[in-house]
Design an enzyme around this catalytic site. Structure first.
Site, PDB file in Angstrom:
ATOM      1  N   GLU A   3      -6.394  -5.722   4.783  1.00 22.20           N
ATOM      2  CA  GLU A   3      -5.066  -5.204   4.407  1.00 22.20           C
ATOM      3  C   GLU A   3      -3.957  -6.212   4.717  1.00 22.20           C
ATOM      4  OE1 GLU A   3      -3.946  -1.131   4.508  1.00 22.20           O
ATOM      5  OE2 GLU A   3      -5.841  -0.642   5.480  1.00 22.20           O
ATOM      6  N   LYS A  49       3.266   1.666   3.185  1.00 23.97           N
ATOM      7  CA  LYS A  49       2.581   1.655   4.488  1.00 23.97           C
ATOM      8  C   LYS A  49       3.139   0.576   5.418  1.00 23.97           C
ATOM      9  CE  LYS A  49      -2.227   1.402   6.166  1.00 23.97           C
ATOM     10  NZ  LYS A  49      -3.616   1.402   5.661  1.00 23.97           N
ATOM     11  N   ASN A  88       0.892  -1.158   0.000  1.00 24.65           N
ATOM     12  CA  ASN A  88       0.000   0.000   0.000  1.00 24.65           C
ATOM     13  C   ASN A  88       0.935   1.215   0.000  1.00 24.65           C
ATOM     14  OD1 ASN A  88      -1.857   1.997   0.560  1.00 24.65           O
ATOM     15  ND2 ASN A  88      -2.981   0.780   2.077  1.00 24.65           N
TER      16      ASN A  88
HETATM   17  N1  CDT Z   1      -6.911   2.184   5.623  1.00 20.63           N
HETATM   18  C1  CDT Z   1      -6.732   2.113   6.967  1.00 20.63           C
HETATM   19  O1  CDT Z   1      -5.611   1.943   7.433  1.00 20.63           O
HETATM   20  N2  CDT Z   1      -7.845   2.197   7.728  1.00 20.63           N
HETATM   21  C2  CDT Z   1      -7.827   2.026   9.142  1.00 20.63           C
HETATM   22  C3  CDT Z   1      -9.121   1.484   9.609  1.00 20.63           C
HETATM   23  C4  CDT Z   1      -8.942   0.810  10.898  1.00 20.63           C
HETATM   24  S1  CDT Z   1     -10.388   0.676  11.766  1.00 20.63           S
HETATM   25  C5  CDT Z   1     -10.023   1.735  13.087  1.00 20.63           C
HETATM   26  C6  CDT Z   1      -7.554   3.316   9.912  1.00 20.63           C
HETATM   27  O2  CDT Z   1      -6.712   3.297  10.806  1.00 20.63           O
HETATM   28  O3  CDT Z   1      -8.197   4.337   9.641  1.00 20.63           O
END
Ligand code: CDT
Length: 310
Positions: free
Chosen positions: A146, A127, A110
């Site tokens: 993910e 990421k 990512n």
């Molecule tokens: N894309 C991503 O990393 N989303 C996560 C969702 C986790 S649910 C708290 C975030 O930390 O926003």
């Protein structure tokens, strides 16, 4: 002379599975043109900006999964965006799903890329903090896969001299971890760019739903202040393939104050003149790392855990 960067944070509304890459790219180009008309030096797009956030559903078929990844950015798919950015002399931050082959093995990250106004790549980030799970949870209203679709980033948290200052990147869940900001700030970061896809509901922990917006802002405001950095955070918002995602695209000053924020959950630009010299009072006085941090003492405290009180 003050070091001011006019930054356009380009929130995306939902990207549906039925939308083609060309259509999605056209939406980004349209925001790019608006940002350039407003005199922006840099436009910041979100995490996985070219596709829906496909981690939200289970995909078995490798060929289908592959359709969500890019082999090269800038590359054929994104050529029109980067050519237009170069024509308009504006820098670009873009998040995307990356596929590459190393030692004969297919790898997926990512990722995000930062490109300068001349069209040259400044740097790349993969990421590090991947949320969610790798198993199928069919009873959940949506998945958070993910850990199945991406590997942990292997580039660390680098920083670059760019746009007259020092710039770093992170992606979505990375923003919730204090290490992210601290490592970037130890690398000199004055400006941190990030994109996110954040649902307003956490299937495993619905008791946290009421706090989603608050905690989204809390971690970034603290990260900005404690590290004397600007933070520009750009969302993919709205109802995307049955998943409702928060907006609240934000530009946060080194004081920790939110100085610009989106009002909708659709495609929306917010623009702010970020003065990199506003970092100075924090970096040089209030939170001077050189003068006031004592990492050698942090280690000593950890070593004493569990020791008997004399
Ligand atoms: N894309 C991503 O990393 N989303 C996560 C969702 C986790 S649910 C708290 C975030 O930390 O926003």
């Amino acid at each position: 002379m003050a070091r001011i960067i006019r930054i356009a944070a380009a929130q995306s509304g939902p990207v549906l599975r039925s939308e083609t890459r060309v259509q999605t790219l056209q939406r980004l180009i349209s925001m790019l043109q608006d940002a350039a008309s407003a005199g922006a030096d840099l436009i910041v797009f979100t995490e996985c900006a070219l596709t829906p956030f496909f981690s939200h559903w289970w995909i078995e078929d490798e060929a289908e999964l592959d359709t969500y990844y890019e082999d090269a950015v800038p590359g054929v798919t994104t050529q029109a965006l980067f050519e237009e950015a170069q024509r308009l002399q504006i820098g670009v931050h873009l998040g995307y799903a990356e596929r590459c082959v190393r030692n004969g093995r297919k790898r997926r990250f990512n990722s995000s890329v930062l490109v300068d106004a001349q069209g040259d790549v400044i740097g790349r980030f993969r990421k590090i903090h991947l949320p969610g799970h790798a198993d199928h949870r069919p009873d959940n209203p949506f998945q958070n896969l993910e850990k199945r679709y991406f590997e942990t980033g292997d580039l660390g948290f680098p920083t670059w001299n760019a746009f007259g200052g020092v710039v770093g990147m992170c992606i979505c869940n990375d923003r919730r971890w204090s290490e992210t900001y601290r490592v970037l700030a130890l690398g000199g970061a004055e400006l941190i760019l990030l994109g996110y896809n954040t649902p307003d509901h956490i299937p495993e922990h619905p008791e946290l739903d009421r706090l989603v917006n608050f905690q989204h802002q809390l971690c970034m405001q603290a990260g900005a202040y404690q590290n004397g950095c600007w933070v520009v955070a750009v969302g993919k918002a709205g109802m995307e393939e049955g998943v409702s995602q928060i907006g609240l695209t934000s530009i946060i000053a080194p004081s920790g104050e939110i100085v610009a924020q989106s009002k909708t959950t659709g495609d929306e630009l917010i623009i702010h003149d970020c003065n990199l010299d506003d970092t100075r009072v924090y970096k040089e006085a209030m939170l001077n790392f050189e003068k006031n941090r004592s990492p050698e003492h942090y280690q000593a405290i950890t070593a004493q855990r569990g020791a008997k009180t004399p």
